[in-house]
Each structure stands twice: as C-alpha cells, then as structure tokens.
Write a protein that holds these residues in place. Structure first.
Motif, mmCIF file in Angstrom:
data_model
loop_
_atom_site.group_PDB
_atom_site.id
_atom_site.type_symbol
_atom_site.label_atom_id
_atom_site.label_comp_id
_atom_site.label_asym_id
_atom_site.label_seq_id
_atom_site.Cartn_x
_atom_site.Cartn_y
_atom_site.Cartn_z
ATOM 1 N N ASP A 107 -5.221 6.359 5.052
ATOM 2 C CA ASP A 107 -6.765 6.643 4.798
ATOM 3 C C ASP A 107 -7.375 5.339 5.816
ATOM 4 O O ASP A 107 -8.656 5.615 6.259
ATOM 5 C CB ASP A 107 -7.101 6.345 3.525
ATOM 6 C CG ASP A 107 -8.647 6.290 3.129
ATOM 7 O OD1 ASP A 107 -9.236 7.556 3.257
ATOM 8 O OD2 ASP A 107 -9.259 5.426 2.775
ATOM 9 N N ARG A 108 -6.814 4.326 5.817
ATOM 10 C CA ARG A 108 -7.383 3.190 6.444
ATOM 11 C C ARG A 108 -7.376 3.453 8.157
ATOM 12 O O ARG A 108 -8.062 2.950 8.888
ATOM 13 C CB ARG A 108 -6.455 1.899 6.398
ATOM 14 C CG ARG A 108 -6.490 1.176 5.243
ATOM 15 C CD ARG A 108 -5.875 0.081 4.929
ATOM 16 N NE ARG A 108 -5.858 -0.723 3.569
ATOM 17 C CZ ARG A 108 -5.392 -1.764 3.204
ATOM 18 N NH1 ARG A 108 -4.446 -2.129 3.970
ATOM 19 N NH2 ARG A 108 -5.397 -2.208 1.863
ATOM 20 N N CYS A 138 0.737 -1.108 0.006
ATOM 21 C CA CYS A 138 -0.028 0.150 0.104
ATOM 22 C C CYS A 138 0.714 1.226 0.189
ATOM 23 O O CYS A 138 1.980 1.242 0.415
ATOM 24 C CB CYS A 138 -0.847 -0.011 1.252
ATOM 25 S SG CYS A 138 -2.427 -0.943 0.990
ATOM 26 N N LYS A 165 -2.630 5.459 1.514
ATOM 27 C CA LYS A 165 -3.776 4.375 1.477
ATOM 28 C C LYS A 165 -3.579 4.068 2.920
ATOM 29 O O LYS A 165 -4.493 3.772 3.486
ATOM 30 C CB LYS A 165 -3.624 3.177 0.494
ATOM 31 C CG LYS A 165 -3.917 3.556 -0.648
ATOM 32 C CD LYS A 165 -3.796 2.492 -1.839
ATOM 33 C CE LYS A 165 -4.128 2.761 -3.393
ATOM 34 N NZ LYS A 165 -4.092 1.676 -4.160
ATOM 35 N N ARG A 170 -13.996 6.641 10.380
ATOM 36 C CA ARG A 170 -15.102 6.709 9.200
ATOM 37 C C ARG A 170 -16.629 6.861 9.982
ATOM 38 O O ARG A 170 -17.469 7.037 9.246
ATOM 39 C CB ARG A 170 -15.177 5.516 8.411
ATOM 40 C CG ARG A 170 -13.984 5.599 7.106
ATOM 41 C CD ARG A 170 -14.051 4.571 6.190
ATOM 42 N NE ARG A 170 -13.050 4.499 5.325
ATOM 43 C CZ ARG A 170 -12.882 5.016 4.319
ATOM 44 N NH1 ARG A 170 -14.074 5.871 3.611
ATOM 45 N NH2 ARG A 170 -11.813 4.745 3.680
#
Length: 294
Positions: free
Chosen positions: A32-33, A25, A29, A37
């Motif tokens: 972002d993980r 990755c 990325k 969220r």
C-alpha cells in the motif's frame, strides 16, 4: 543475458524485506505504501446499504485520463479471502491500477463468515453493483459499460451477480445491464466443499446446489474474461476456470481465457499493482483491453 533487471528486482526485494523487519509491517501494508496516491481522485466510505460492512470506496480517473468523462467503463471489484477475511482498503492497488488507466472503480466490502453465510455476501455484492449501475453516470462513467470483477472468493461473487439473475433481479436490475465480468482464479464449481472456511460460509453439508455459478450459465451471460494460474493449489483451474469457459462457449457467450504459469493464486491479483508488475504475467494488460481502454 544482462543481469541488470535481476539486480533491480533483488534490490526491490531486499528493500521491502528490510522495511518489513524495521517496521513490523505486513506485506499488504508495504504494498500500500508503494502504490501511488496521486493518480486518481477518491470517494471513501460511501454507504451502499445500511449494514456496517455495506460501504464502498470509489476511485475516479483524473480529468486528464482517457477516455473522456461519460465514456469511461466502471468496474466493481470484489476481493477474495475465502468469504471470511478481507477489506476494501487492502485492495487499493486494484483501484489505482484501473483508475489510472481511465476506469471508474468501485471497491465494496461485503458481509463475511462466520457472522454471515451464503447468500448474504452475494446479496451484498448485488446491492453494491446496483449502486454502481445507479450512480455510473454521476461518477462520469458510461452506464452501459459497467463490469463486475473479482479475485478468488470475490470472483465467485462477481460470477453469481453476472450469471444468476435472482440477485440483481430482486433489486429491480438485471445482469443484462452489465457489459461483462472478469474472474481471476475463481471457484465456480466446488461441491463437495473441502476448504474449512468455505464449509462454514456455505453451511456444508447443507449447501444448496444452486450456490454454484456453473449452474447458472446461459446464453444471456455477459461477455467474459477468465484468468487463472496453471498450478493453482487453492482453486483448481481445470475444474473451475476451464470448465466455466467450456460452458460459456457452449452457450454461445464471448469468453476469453488466459492462464499463467509464472504466478501463484495470490500473486495473480498482486501482479496488477504497479510495484509488482515484474512478478510475472502480465495480468493488467488483458484486463485493460477487455475493458476497451487504451
């Protein structure tokens, strides 16, 4: 001095490096993980124009987030990338960081070089801000508390929209409708152009002098927060941030400046992400305060 904080940071770095090796990755990325969220509501892929890249994402505070709907500031954030790279999805961490604090956040894409050159990306930015001004109330924000913000090339876009009334004026709006603008490591005075990507984006050596944000400082400029890295090797903080601050102050504009010696050009914006607060700074608290958030 205790070693516990250092050990925790080392463990985080080791975990990130290990995950990168296992999954191939990119750092973006991985970040972002790691970003939550469940701290905001989301409207994605909203068209603010008819071109393929004229789309934006909206990050909305949860109903329980302060301040109450109708009193929330709205921030339009423009990403950097030398006007040649970048997309709104990569900067979800900015939307999350501000929406979780109570701001409505709009993240637009905009036309990039070499397919598009100045002033297209400024025109796209103005169109996105016009969309935000028109939709602020629907999104639960205060229409009188709309801000533009950007990092690096995105800070240039924000500056041009906030300082040069040609762009919003062409759309029937005005920079006077903005409550303020925030620039992180922005290039505001960069002629002659040396960066190869910027040369292409601004058609150097045929670049128009009025393409420089510094030339558009007037007493009508919105209140300003400028942030920079003292040892930035990509965007000179003395020529850009400090000089912009001097011009704004001379014009009687309320301007705040903060420089960081423990961050770099990229980590200045990365520090906004919750998983990377430990990098240095802190960058987020002055932004939150400037927006009038608790």
């Amino acid at each position: 001095m205790t070693l516990a904080p250092f050990m925790r940071r080392a463990a985080l770095l080791a975990a990130a490096l290990g995950a990168a090796l296992l999954s191939a990755c990119s750092p973006a990325k991985l970040l972002d993980r790691a970003v939550p969220r469940d701290t905001y509501d989301f409207e994605g892929g909203v068209a603010y124009g008819t071109a393929p890249r004229q789309k934006l994402d909206v990050f909305l505070p949860l109903p329980t987030a302060l301040p109450a709907a109708g009193r929330r500031p709205l921030v339009v954030f423009f990403f950097g990338g030398a006007w040649t790279t970048g997309d709104r999805a990569t900067f979800r961490f900015v939307g999350e960081a501000l929406a979780s604090r109570g701001a409505v956040v709009v993240l637009p894409d905009y036309g990039l070089s070499p397919a598009f050159r100045y002033p297209v990306f400024v025109q796209d930015s103005a169109l996105a801000v016009k969309w935000a001004l028109d939709n602020a109330q629907r999104l639960g924000a205060d229409p009188k508390q709309v801000y533009v913000m950007g990092h690096s090339a995105g800070a240039y876009n924000a500056a041009m929209v906030a300082l040069d009334d040609r762009w919003l004026g062409a759309l029937g709006s005005s920079p006077r409708q903005l409550a303020g603008w925030i620039g992180l490591a922005g290039p505001y005075d960069f002629l002659p152009i040396e960066n190869p990507d910027a040369k292409l984006a601004f058609d150097w050596p045929n670049t128009l002098p009025e393409s420089q944000p510094l030339r558009h400082v007037t007493s009508a400029a919105p209140r300003t927060l400028l942030m920079a890295v003292g040892k930035d090797t990509l965007v000179n903080p003395i020529r850009n941030t400090r000089q912009m601050a001097e011009h704004l102050r001379a014009a009687g504009v309320d301007v705040q400046v903060q420089e960081f010696d423990d961050l770099g050009h990229v980590t200045l914006i990365a520090n906004v992400a919750k998983p990377l607060h430990w990098l240095g700074g802190p960058v987020l608290p002055p932004i939150v305060k400037f927006l009038g958030l608790p």
